[in-house]
Design a protein around this motif. Structure first.
Motif, PDB file in Angstrom:
ATOM      1  N   GLU A   9       0.859  -1.179   0.000  1.00  0.00           N
ATOM      2  CA  GLU A   9       0.000   0.000   0.000  1.00  0.00           C
ATOM      3  C   GLU A   9       0.894   1.227   0.000  1.00  0.00           C
ATOM      4  OE1 GLU A   9      -3.571   0.249   1.902  1.00  0.00           O
ATOM      5  OE2 GLU A   9      -3.869  -1.902   2.064  1.00  0.00           O
ATOM      6  N   LEU A  10       0.549   2.202  -0.819  1.00  0.00           N
ATOM      7  CA  LEU A  10       1.335   3.422  -0.909  1.00  0.00           C
ATOM      8  C   LEU A  10       0.687   4.508  -0.064  1.00  0.00           C
ATOM      9  CD1 LEU A  10       2.089   3.355  -4.732  1.00  0.00           C
ATOM     10  CD2 LEU A  10       3.541   2.547  -2.858  1.00  0.00           C
ATOM     11  N   GLN A  11       1.499   5.203   0.675  1.00  0.00           N
ATOM     12  CA  GLN A  11       0.997   6.259   1.553  1.00  0.00           C
ATOM     13  C   GLN A  11       0.691   7.513   0.739  1.00  0.00           C
ATOM     14  OE1 GLN A  11       3.339   7.004   5.059  1.00  0.00           O
ATOM     15  NE2 GLN A  11       2.574   9.093   5.223  1.00  0.00           N
ATOM     16  N   PRO A  65      -1.136   5.723 -10.898  1.00  0.00           N
ATOM     17  CA  PRO A  65      -1.373   6.969 -10.178  1.00  0.00           C
ATOM     18  C   PRO A  65      -2.631   7.730 -10.612  1.00  0.00           C
ATOM     19  CG  PRO A  65       0.327   7.312 -11.810  1.00  0.00           C
ATOM     20  CD  PRO A  65      -0.033   5.845 -11.838  1.00  0.00           C
ATOM     21  N   LYS A  66      -3.135   7.422 -11.806  1.00  0.00           N
ATOM     22  CA  LYS A  66      -4.293   8.160 -12.329  1.00  0.00           C
ATOM     23  C   LYS A  66      -5.213   7.189 -13.037  1.00  0.00           C
ATOM     24  CE  LYS A  66      -6.285  12.119 -13.670  1.00  0.00           C
ATOM     25  NZ  LYS A  66      -7.465  12.360 -12.891  1.00  0.00           N
ATOM     26  N   GLU A  93      -5.927   5.573  -8.452  1.00  0.00           N
ATOM     27  CA  GLU A  93      -5.807   6.771  -7.630  1.00  0.00           C
ATOM     28  C   GLU A  93      -6.596   6.692  -6.327  1.00  0.00           C
ATOM     29  OE1 GLU A  93      -7.918  10.350  -9.461  1.00  0.00           O
ATOM     30  OE2 GLU A  93      -7.825   8.918 -11.125  1.00  0.00           O
ATOM     31  N   HIS A  94      -7.601   5.832  -6.246  1.00  0.00           N
ATOM     32  CA  HIS A  94      -8.364   5.685  -5.004  1.00  0.00           C
ATOM     33  C   HIS A  94      -7.914   4.478  -4.186  1.00  0.00           C
ATOM     34  CE1 HIS A  94     -10.969   8.145  -7.606  1.00  0.00           C
ATOM     35  NE2 HIS A  94     -11.136   8.802  -6.484  1.00  0.00           N
ATOM     36  N   ASN A  95      -6.918   3.745  -4.675  1.00  0.00           N
ATOM     37  CA  ASN A  95      -6.393   2.578  -3.980  1.00  0.00           C
ATOM     38  C   ASN A  95      -4.926   2.432  -4.390  1.00  0.00           C
ATOM     39  OD1 ASN A  95      -6.345   0.251  -2.390  1.00  0.00           O
ATOM     40  ND2 ASN A  95      -7.085  -1.051  -4.049  1.00  0.00           N
ATOM     41  N   GLN A  96      -4.092   3.309  -3.859  1.00  0.00           N
ATOM     42  CA  GLN A  96      -2.693   3.398  -4.281  1.00  0.00           C
ATOM     43  C   GLN A  96      -1.872   2.231  -3.758  1.00  0.00           C
ATOM     44  OE1 GLN A  96      -0.968   6.072  -6.240  1.00  0.00           O
ATOM     45  NE2 GLN A  96      -3.096   5.897  -6.890  1.00  0.00           N
ATOM     46  N   LYS A  97      -1.334   1.423  -4.700  1.00  0.00           N
ATOM     47  CA  LYS A  97      -0.519   0.267  -4.366  1.00  0.00           C
ATOM     48  C   LYS A  97       0.530   0.079  -5.443  1.00  0.00           C
ATOM     49  CE  LYS A  97      -4.187  -2.149  -2.022  1.00  0.00           C
ATOM     50  NZ  LYS A  97      -4.665  -3.357  -1.493  1.00  0.00           N
ATOM     51  N   ALA A 117      -6.496   5.482 -17.888  1.00  0.00           N
ATOM     52  CA  ALA A 117      -5.674   5.057 -16.753  1.00  0.00           C
ATOM     53  C   ALA A 117      -4.201   5.170 -17.134  1.00  0.00           C
ATOM     54  CB  ALA A 117      -6.009   3.614 -16.370  1.00  0.00           C
ATOM     55  N   PHE A 118      -3.409   5.621 -16.192  1.00  0.00           N
ATOM     56  CA  PHE A 118      -1.969   5.717 -16.379  1.00  0.00           C
ATOM     57  C   PHE A 118      -1.295   4.651 -15.537  1.00  0.00           C
ATOM     58  CE2 PHE A 118      -3.504   9.664 -17.868  1.00  0.00           C
ATOM     59  CZ  PHE A 118      -2.590  10.129 -18.801  1.00  0.00           C
ATOM     60  N   LEU A 119      -0.420   3.881 -16.168  1.00  0.00           N
ATOM     61  CA  LEU A 119       0.339   2.833 -15.492  1.00  0.00           C
ATOM     62  C   LEU A 119       1.807   3.220 -15.530  1.00  0.00           C
ATOM     63  CD1 LEU A 119       0.499  -0.277 -14.463  1.00  0.00           C
ATOM     64  CD2 LEU A 119       1.354  -0.638 -16.778  1.00  0.00           C
TER      65      LEU A 119
END
Length: 154
Positions: A9-11, A65-66, A93-97, A117-119
């Motif tokens: 999980e990303l903070q 991220p997007k 963006e709503h579940n950053q991992k 979506a951006f990967l």
């Protein structure tokens, strides 16, 4: 979870100006082996980019991220204790991992939602333009038990 797959999980550090998210740190164990490069791709809503795998030891690290994506990872490695298993993750963006994907496993993703979506990927090997390390299957192959076109349930 498939052997070798890891999720962190990303903070999200948010304030009135917006937010900041660290997507790579050399002290995170998910980035072993260390990335050799990074790139990003943009995918239109509803588009599936699957399936492929790498046979020369590459490990991928996916961050979205997007937008939002559904990531699929399928393990058909003969020597794996998780052979035949399928993992899916919805990240964005709503579940950053960050999702660590052993390259020998089949993997891909679908842009879900109603915006592009951006990967960002941090692969552990440099891309070889003359001899790409990619084996491909069509997104709708019968060899992998995931139907990308299946309607969400619930």
């Amino acid at each position: 979870m498939i052997e070798g797959v890891q999720v962190r999980e990303l903070q999200v550090n948010a304030d009135e100006r917006g937010h900041l998210v660290e997507v790579f740190r050399e002290d995170w164990e998910e980035y072993e082996p260390e990335p050799a490069m990074s790139y990003y791709s943009m995918t239109y809503p509803g588009i599936t980019r699957a399936w492929h795998r790498h046979n020369r030891g590459q490990v991928d690290h996916f961050v979205c991220p997007k937008g939002r994506i559904k990531v699929g990872v399928y393990d058909d490695r003969e020597d794996s204790p998780t052979q035949g298993e399928l993992d899916t993750f919805v990240i964005g963006e709503h579940n950053q991992k960050v999702v660590r994907i052993p390259g020998e496993c089949w993997h891909g993703f679908k842009a879900i939602g109603d915006e592009p979506a951006f990967l960002i990927n941090f692969p552990s090997n440099l891309y070889d333009y003359e001899d790409p390390d990619e084996e491909r299957l069509p997104y709708d192959t019968d060899e992998i038990p995931l139907d990308w076109d299946e309607e969400p349930s619930g």
